[in-house]
Scaffold this motif. Sequence first.
Motif, short mmCIF file in Angstrom:
data_model
loop_
_atom_site.label_atom_id
_atom_site.label_comp_id
_atom_site.label_asym_id
_atom_site.label_seq_id
_atom_site.Cartn_x
_atom_site.Cartn_y
_atom_site.Cartn_z
N ALA A 1 53.53 30.86 44.60
CA ALA A 1 52.09 30.91 44.30
C ALA A 1 51.77 32.21 43.55
O ALA A 1 52.35 33.25 43.83
N PRO A 2 50.83 32.15 42.60
CA PRO A 2 50.47 33.38 41.88
C PRO A 2 49.59 34.31 42.70
O PRO A 2 49.36 35.44 42.29
N ASN B 1 46.50 32.39 34.27
CA ASN B 1 47.59 32.59 35.22
C ASN B 1 48.84 33.15 34.56
O ASN B 1 49.56 33.95 35.17
N GLU B 2 49.11 32.75 33.34
CA GLU B 2 50.27 33.27 32.62
C GLU B 2 50.20 34.79 32.51
O GLU B 2 51.16 35.50 32.78
N VAL B 3 49.05 35.30 32.13
CA VAL B 3 48.86 36.75 32.03
C VAL B 3 48.81 37.37 33.42
O VAL B 3 49.42 38.42 33.66
N PHE B 4 48.12 36.75 34.33
CA PHE B 4 47.96 37.25 35.70
C PHE B 4 49.32 37.54 36.33
O PHE B 4 49.52 38.57 36.98
N ARG B 5 50.28 36.63 36.14
CA ARG B 5 51.62 36.79 36.73
C ARG B 5 52.38 37.99 36.17
O ARG B 5 53.34 38.44 36.77
N THR B 6 51.96 38.54 35.05
CA THR B 6 52.62 39.74 34.53
C THR B 6 52.11 41.01 35.21
O THR B 6 52.74 42.05 35.12
N PHE B 7 50.98 40.90 35.92
CA PHE B 7 50.41 42.05 36.62
C PHE B 7 50.63 41.98 38.13
O PHE B 7 50.57 43.00 38.81
N PHE B 8 50.84 40.78 38.68
CA PHE B 8 50.94 40.59 40.12
C PHE B 8 52.13 39.69 40.47
O PHE B 8 52.37 38.69 39.80
#
Length: 164
Positions: free
Chosen positions: A37-38, A121-128
């Motif tokens: 999960a993200p 979400n694609e960008v979010f996953r690069t931070f978290f």
Amino acid sequence: MRIIHAVTRGATAAVLATLFASSAGAEGIVRVMPPDAPIATSAAVPAKANLIFLSGLVASPIDPSRPDELGDTRRQTLDILTRMKAQIEGLGSSMGSIVKMTVFLVGVPENGGRMDRAAMNEVFRTFFGSADQPNKPTRSTVQVAGLGSPNVLVEIEAIAADMP
């Protein structure tokens, strides 16, 4: 029988919380973070934590001479999270301390009027949830009819918690 079931269920939850908990830079904060999960499904913040509330941020123009050009959902999310990272680090904290986020997305024509959650979400996953920053915040993502101006597609607010 019910008491045993309740204790067993509570013990199972405690074991799962321990298995998925992350303490990198956030000792005492317990997060349940399913691996695929993200986002975290829950975060428990002790009473002694210092809380930081970040107001909603929207994207900056790609080119300051063209204030209406903000880009698509992906570009706006990247700009917002990059600026949020700088803001929270300026306060002596980190993205790993964020325990709760609210993401507001406007529907886009190229997605049939629906929000482009996949791009966000694609960008979010690069931070978290990455090797560099394993903590994931809890998060609500909401589609809204509009934000501050017609070209604003994304607004993100956050709450961070640091242990003293």
